[in-house]
Write an enzyme that holds these catalytic residues in place. Structure first.
Site, PDB file in Angstrom:
ATOM      1  NE  ARG A  80      15.453  -1.191   7.554  1.00  0.00           N
ATOM      2  CZ  ARG A  80      16.766  -1.021   7.695  1.00  0.00           C
ATOM      3  NH1 ARG A  80      17.413  -0.190   6.853  1.00  0.00           N
ATOM      4  NH2 ARG A  80      17.436  -1.624   8.643  1.00  0.00           N
TER       5      ARG A  80
ATOM      6  CB  ALA B   4      -5.892 -14.700  -5.008  1.00  0.00           C
TER       7      ALA B   4
ATOM      8  CD  GLU C 102     -11.198 -11.195  -6.715  1.00  0.00           C
ATOM      9  OE1 GLU C 102     -11.058 -11.864  -7.768  1.00  0.00           O
ATOM     10  OE2 GLU C 102     -10.958  -9.979  -6.666  1.00  0.00           O
TER      11      GLU C 102
ATOM     12  N   GLY D 135       9.282  -7.803   5.236  1.00  0.00           N
ATOM     13  CA  GLY D 135      10.489  -6.984   5.235  1.00  0.00           C
ATOM     14  C   GLY D 135      10.356  -5.749   4.379  1.00  0.00           C
TER      15      GLY D 135
ATOM     16  CD  GLU E   3      -0.256  -9.137  -1.216  1.00  0.00           C
ATOM     17  OE1 GLU E   3      -1.122  -9.192  -2.101  1.00  0.00           O
ATOM     18  OE2 GLU E   3       0.855  -9.701  -1.323  1.00  0.00           O
TER      19      GLU E   3
ATOM     20  CD  GLU F 225     -10.530  -6.413 -12.312  1.00  0.00           C
ATOM     21  OE1 GLU F 225      -9.844  -7.344 -11.830  1.00  0.00           O
ATOM     22  OE2 GLU F 225     -11.461  -5.877 -11.688  1.00  0.00           O
TER      23      GLU F 225
END
Length: 374
Positions: free
Chosen positions: A216, A262, A278, A301, A305, A329
């Site tokens: 995996r 975000a 943010e 899967g 995060e 950034e």
């Protein structure tokens, strides 16, 4: 065998044990005529580096470890990327002794305020000790300079891992135990801002047995926060628009997405603090009350995060629709202030097509009647 003098983060016994792979005794010692200083990077003090400075005074407090072998020294040298080994004369219980110390390469960092082990332990010890496991796992796979460049991201990942240990309900799903998953091998396939880890593992199966050995891979990113500012007086929300590499790489003809505010949760902040930071960075907003929404894995899967979501009460005048983002950034962000009904229309048409805003739009729809009455 060599004696070593430590004056910074390696004076924290659990972290030193992770670096060496074993526990050792730390003997208090002092390096006369020196002081320990914070290391300053371009953005300010660094949580992982300290400097030794030649200064008059009582001396730099630290600790000596006796009898280190070649393997110990190689592991310390890997951890101390950016430092070079020198022999120094220290005082151990009022007796002079010679020991090896690792001093920062000239010009790598600038000296800052005096550094305190106790202050560092209160703020960083748990996260840094967790991060150093990943850091040392790269020995033999990642060059020291590359490992040092990754270390700030490892701190963020370590903070994510510590939050992941919060106990969550298991009323329908199985109640897991630490022995349910056995990792036979773990390799770092890719390591930059993000990382990819390859695992060979087995896990407990539902029939009570053990699965076959599985290959995996996990795309390793860090915990993030999303926040949807809402003005219950005007019944408007603020959303942001920006270019997204993932959508572009998929082949989406329009990789500019409508999203909530975000960002990544830094290693030394809470999800709530990250939401407020943010909002200020991306939209120039000062948020009021934060209302926690669902926390979730967007793609468990293969991705590590985890998302913390919030609806935030805020004043949203027309002037809140502005350009924003952090230029350092590479962010190019446009804010939109729209009616709640317009947001739901965008959900219906598919113009809103990312999970974070879909979840928050539906969450706000649930909360909205009570928020408007209040």
């Amino acid at each position: 065998m060599v004696d070593a003098f430590f004056y910074g983060t390696l004076c924290h016994p659990p972290l030193l044990a992770e670096v060496l792979g074993r526990r050792v005794d730390l003997i208090p010692a002092v390096l006369p005529g020196h002081a320990v200083r914070q290391a300053l990077g371009p953005a300010g003090p660094l949580p992982f580096a300290v400097l030794m400075s030649a200064e008059a005074g009582s001396g730099a407090a630290g600790a000596v470890v006796r009898g280190l072998d070649a393997q110990d020294l190689a592991r310390i040298a890997y951890y101390e990327a950016g430092y070079t080994a020198q022999t120094v004369a220290v005082q151990v219980a009022d007796a002079p002794a010679m020991a090896r110390a690792w001093l920062a390469e000239p010009g790598r960092w600038q000296p800052g305020a005096p550094w305190s082990l106790a202050d560092w332990q209160g703020r960083w010890a748990a996260v840094a000790t967790e991060a150093v496991r990943d850091y040392m796992a790269g020995m033999g796979q990642i060059a020291p300079d590359q490992a040092l460049a990754r270390y700030p991201m490892l701190l963020v990942r370590a903070a994510s891992r510590l939050r992941a240990r919060d106990v969550r309900p298991a009323t329908l799903r199985r109640a897991a135990s630490p022995l349910d998953v056995a990792v036979q091998d773990r390799r770092l396939a890719y390591a930059r801002f993000f990382a990819v880890e390859d695992y060979r593992l087995t896990h407990r199966s539902f029939d009570g047995g053990q699965s076959p050995v599985l290959d995996r891979a996990a795309f390793v990113s860090c915990d993030a926060v999303v926040v949807l500012p809402y003005d219950p007086v005007t019944d408007r929300v603020l959303v942001v628009e920006q270019f997204r590499t993932g959508a572009f790489a998929r082949g989406d003809l329009n990789p500019w997405l409508i999203e909530p505010v975000a960002g990544r949760i830094d290693a030394d902040e809470t999800p709530e603090a990250a939401a407020r930071r943010e909002a200020a960075e991306e939209a120039g907003l000062t948020l009021g009350r934060l209302i926690a929404g669902p926390g979730y894995y967007p793609s468990p899967g293969a991705k590590t995060e985890y998302i913390y979501s919030f609806v935030a009460l805020a004043d949203l005048p027309d002037t809140a629709a502005r350009l924003g983002g952090m230029a350092c950034e590479g962010e190019d962000i446009r804010a939109h202030v729209i009616a709640f009904d317009r947001l739901m229309a965008l959900v219906e048409t598919g113009e809103v097509n990312n999970a974070t805003l879909l979840v928050l739009a539906l969450w706000l729809a649930r909360l909205r009647p009570d928020l408007r009455r209040a």
